[in-house]
Design an enzyme around this catalytic site. Structure first.
Site, mmCIF file in Angstrom:
data_model
loop_
_atom_site.group_PDB
_atom_site.id
_atom_site.type_symbol
_atom_site.label_atom_id
_atom_site.label_comp_id
_atom_site.label_asym_id
_atom_site.label_seq_id
_atom_site.Cartn_x
_atom_site.Cartn_y
_atom_site.Cartn_z
ATOM 1 N N SER A 106 -17.168 -34.097 15.612
ATOM 2 C CA SER A 106 -16.927 -35.496 15.238
ATOM 3 C C SER A 106 -17.741 -35.967 14.044
ATOM 4 O O SER A 106 -17.558 -37.105 13.591
ATOM 5 C CB SER A 106 -17.204 -36.415 16.435
ATOM 6 O OG SER A 106 -16.183 -36.263 17.389
ATOM 7 N N LYS A 115 -23.916 -39.939 12.251
ATOM 8 C CA LYS A 115 -22.792 -39.624 13.142
ATOM 9 C C LYS A 115 -23.108 -38.361 13.911
ATOM 10 O O LYS A 115 -23.656 -37.397 13.368
ATOM 11 C CB LYS A 115 -21.501 -39.415 12.324
ATOM 12 C CG LYS A 115 -20.285 -39.225 13.199
ATOM 13 C CD LYS A 115 -19.901 -40.528 13.898
ATOM 14 C CE LYS A 115 -18.845 -40.284 14.976
ATOM 15 N NZ LYS A 115 -19.418 -39.669 16.185
ATOM 16 N N THR A 116 -22.776 -38.395 15.215
ATOM 17 C CA THR A 116 -22.985 -37.237 16.080
ATOM 18 C C THR A 116 -21.724 -36.381 16.120
ATOM 19 O O THR A 116 -20.649 -36.780 15.678
ATOM 20 C CB THR A 116 -23.306 -37.683 17.508
ATOM 21 O OG1 THR A 116 -22.206 -38.447 18.013
ATOM 22 C CG2 THR A 116 -24.565 -38.510 17.553
ATOM 23 N N GLY A 117 -21.898 -35.208 16.687
ATOM 24 C CA GLY A 117 -20.761 -34.318 16.950
ATOM 25 C C GLY A 117 -21.118 -33.348 18.039
ATOM 26 O O GLY A 117 -22.246 -32.859 18.098
#
Length: 601
Positions: free
Chosen positions: A387, A534-536
Site C-alpha cells: 500500500s 504511508k504504510t504497507g
C-alpha cells in the site's frame, strides 16, 4: 514516553556512562603515577582527568552526541508521535485485523524504568545539596577557627615570617589549635599558623610558611576550587574524589619542589623532619573538612612518605613534551571512547507487537542535496510496495482529474470489491482510502486510468522495476501488480521516488503534489518535525506462487520537514509473524526512534 521522562532517563544513562569513564580515567592516571611519576606529579594531569569525566557526563546528555555512538540504542516502549492521524489498518488479505495492544508488560517495564530514573534524579539532587552543604559548612568551620585566632600585623611577630614577605592582602592568623599551617579562602585568602609552630627551628618555620605562600603564587586555590566544584557536581562518582585527592597531592609536591629548589641536603632533611613533627603534633586534626574547604597544608600520613622520599631524593627532571602529550592523548581517547560506546535511548513498539525481524532496512536521504544520511540493512532488495504504492496512485489520480479533492470522489462499496478488512466495506473518499489503505478504491483509480496510461505514469515515476504486468497469466496488472505481484521496489528506490515528490521533479500538476501531501500528513513529532508517510503490509510469495503465511513485509515510507529542511525516509522490515499488520507496527516503531535520529542528523 514523555519527552521530559526521556531526558531523565538520559540523565541516568549519562550518570552510568561517567562512572565507566571515571574507571578508565583512573586506570590511565594510575598507570601514569606508576610508570610516569614526573607526569603524575603535575597538577594538570589530575584536573584534566576530572574534566574528562564531567565532559563525558555532559556530552552523553546531548542528543547530537549519538551520531558518534557505535552501540545499539536501548529501546523504550511507547509512541513518540505527538499528533498522529487516525490509525492505519491492514492493507492485504494476509494482514487483516487491528494491531495488537501489548500495553501490559510493556507498561510495567516503562513505569519501572521511569520510576527508577526519577528516583535517581531525586537522589542526585539530594546528594548534590548535601555535598554542597558540607563544603559550605567546612568553609564556615575554618572561618570560625580563624575568628578565634590573633592576626599578625607587625613585622617580627613570628620567626616564620622573617625571611618571607606575604602579600599585603593576605591575612596571617595565629591560632591555638593542633592544625598544620594552612592556606584557605576562596575569595579572601588567609594563612592559619598554629601556635606550636613557634617550637620549630626558625629555618623550619620559614620553609613551612614559604610552602604555603608558594600555593598562593601558583594559584593553587583556584585549581583546588575547580577540583572541588567538579567533585561536588559528580558527588556520586568515587573516581572524582580520587582524582581530586591526587590533585591536592600533586600540588603539595609542586610546592615542596619549589621551596627546596637549590637547597642543600641539610635543609631538605630539616624540612622533612618538620613535616614528621607536624604530623605528630596534630593527632586529632581540626576536621577532614580542611581539605574539602579549599585549605592547603594539612600533613597526611598517607602522603607523607611520598613527600619525604621526594624531598630527600628529588625526582628527575620532567620528561619531554611527549610524555605529557601521551597522557593528554590518553584522556582524549577515553572521552572519544565514551562517546563511541555510549548508551542511548530510543523508543520502540511493545514486545508483543514488534516481532523479531529476519531482515530490515532504514534509508534516510536529505531531500535537497541528496546526501545519504543513514543506510542500514538490505536497502537494495526489491520487494512488493504493497500500500505504499498508494502515494503513486494518489499522484496519478489527482494529476489525471480522477480524484478531485480530499473528499471526492466519494465511492460506495459494492459486493465483489476487496473486503479483506472490515473497514473497507463502507463508502470511501480519498482521505479514508489513504488512512485505511482501501485496496478496492485504489483499484478503481487505476481502472479509470487504463492500462496504457497507468504504465506511462509508472515509467515516468521511474518506480522500482516498472513491471505492472501483474500475476503471470491472470491479466490483473491494473488491479494487483503492486500487491505481492510483479511490481517491486527497493527501500533505496523508494527514497529516490519520494525525493522526486518533495522536490516536485515529476511531470505532474501542483494540485497532485498538494493533495498527496495533504492525504499523507501524520502530524508533528515532539521535536517539531512534520511527518508525511504511508504504510504497507504484504506476505512474501513462495517459489510455488503461494503466500508465505509465516512472514510479513512491513513498510513505512515518507518524509519529515522542519525549518526549511526535508528528510525522506524508507523503512522496510521482514517479520516472522503475521499476528498483526506489519506496516503499522513498522510505522510505530520507526516513529519512536525518529526524533532521536533526526536530532542527530
Amino acid at each position: 514516553m514523555a519527552f521530559s521522562t526521556l531526558l531523565i532517563c538520559r540523565f541516568l544513562l549519562a550518570s552510568l556512562g561517567c562512572l565507566a569513564a571515571g574507571l578508565a580515567v583512573w586506570a590511565l592516571t594510575a598507570a601514569c603515577r606508576r610508570h610516569l611519576p614526573q607526569v603524575a606529579a603535575q597538577r594538570s594531569t589530575w584536573l584534566l582527568g576530572q574534566l574528562t569525566i564531567i565532559a563525558t557526563f555532559l556530552a552523553l546528555l546531548l542528543p547530537h552526541s549519538e551520531r558518534l555512538r557505535l552501540l545499539p540504542a536501548i529501546e523504550l516502549p511507547e509512541t513518540m508521535l505527538a499528533a498522529p492521524a487516525a490509525p492505519d489498518h491492514a492493507t492485504t488479505p494476509a494482514q487483516g485485523g487491528a494491531m495488537a495492544d501489548g500495553h501490559g508488560a510493556a507498561a510495567d517495564y516503562r513505569a519501572w524504568l521511569s520510576y527508577g530514573a526519577q528516583a535517581w534524579l531525586s537522589l542526585y539532587l539530594l546528594g548534590l545539596a548535601y555535598t554542597t552543604g558540607r563544603v559550605l559548612q567546612s568553609h564556615r568551620t575554618l572561618n570560625g577557627l580563624a575568628a578565634t585566632g590573633e592576626r599578625l600585623v607587625l613585622p617580627g611577630r613570628h620567626q616564620g615570617l622573617d625571611a618571607v614577605t606575604p602579600p599585603p592582602s593576605l591575612a596571617v592568623i595565629e591560632v591555638d589549635a593542633p592544625i598544620s599551617p594552612m592556606l584557605f579562602g576562596w575569595f579572601r585568602p588567609r594563612l592559619l599558623l598554629p601556635r606550636h609552630l613557634r617550637s620549630f627551628e626558625p629555618l623550619q618555620q620559614q620553609m613551612i610558611v614559604e610552602h604555603e605562600l608558594t600555593h598562593l603564587r601558583r594559584h593553587d586555590l583556584q585549581w583546588m576550587s575547580a577540583g572541588i566544584v567538579l567533585q561536588t557536581l559528580l558527588w556520586f562518582n568515587p573516581f572524582m574524589r580520587l582524582l581530586r585527592a591526587n590533585l591536592a597531592w600533586a600540588q603539595e609536591l609542586g610546592c615542596d619542589r619549589d621551596v627546596l629548589r637549590n637547597r642543600p641536603p641539610a635543609l631538605r632533611k630539616a624540612y622533612a623532619a618538620a613535616l614528621v613533627e607536624q604530623l605528630r603534633l596534630q593527632p586529632h586534626p581540626v576536621t577532614q573538612s580542611a581539605k574539602t574547604a579549599l585549605a592547603f597544608g594539612g600533613v597526611s600520613a598517607r602522603t607523607l612518605a611520598t613527600r619525604i622520599s621526594l624531598i630527600r631524593e628529588p625526582a628527575a627532571a620532567p620528561r619531554g613534551p611527549w610524555a605529557r602529550g601521551a597522557a593528554v592523548a590518553g584522556l582524549a581517547g577515553v572521552f572519544a571512547a565514551s562517546l563511541a560506546f555510549q548508551p542511548a535511548l530510543a523508543d520502540r513498539a511493545p514486545a508483543q507487537a514488534a516481532a523479531p525481524a529476519t531482515f530490515s532496512c532504514t534509508d534516510m536521504v536529505d531531500a535537497a542535496s541528496g546526501a545519504q544520511l543513514l543506510r542500514d540493512g538490505h536497502c537494495d532488495e526489491r520487494v512488493t510496495p504493497a500500500s505504499t504504492f498508494n502515494i503513486a496512485v494518489s499522484l496519478m489520480g489527482y494529476d489525471s482529474g480522477i480524484l478531485r479533492d480530499a473528499h471526492s470522489p466519494n465511492l460506495p462499496f459494492k459486493p465483489g470489491y476487496a473486503d479483506w478488512n472490515p473497514d473497507w466495506r463502507a463508502t470511501t473518499d480519498p482521505t479514508s482510502w489513504i488512512r485505511n489503505s482501501t485496496v478496492w478504491y485504489a483499484q478503481q483509480v487505476t481502472a479509470s486510468l487504463g492500462a496504457q496510461r497507468f504504465r506511462q505514469y509508472v515509467r515516468a515515476f521511474g518506480y522500482g522495476n516498472l513491471d505492472v504486468s501483474g500475476d503471470p497469466g491472470k491479466d490483473n496488472g491494473l488491479a494487483m501488480s503492486w500487491i505481492a505481484s510483479s511490481l517491486k521496489i527497493s527501500p533505496a528506490e523508494q527514497t529516490a521516488f519520494l525525493r522526486k515528490i518533495v522536490n516536485r521533479q515529476l511531470p505532474l500538476s501542483a494540485h497532485a503534489y498538494d493533495m498527496t501531501a495533504r492525504l499523507t500528513a501524520l502530524g508533528a513529532l515532539p521535536n517539531g518535525w512534520q511527518i508525511h508517510g504511508k504504510t504497507g503490509t504484504a506476505s512474501p510469495v513462495l517459489a510455488d506462487g503461494s503466500d508465505d503465511r509465516r512472514h510479513s513485509y512491513g513498510w513505512f515510507v515518507g518524509w519529515a520537514s522542519k525549518g526549511g529542511r526535508t528528510v525522506v525516509f524508507s523503512r522496510l522490515v521482514l517479520d516472522d509473524t503475521q499476528e498483526s499488520a506489519a506496516g503499522p507496527r513498522t510505522r510505530d516503531a520507526f516513529l519512536r526512534d525518529l526524533p532521536a535520529q533526526l536530532d542527530a542528523l
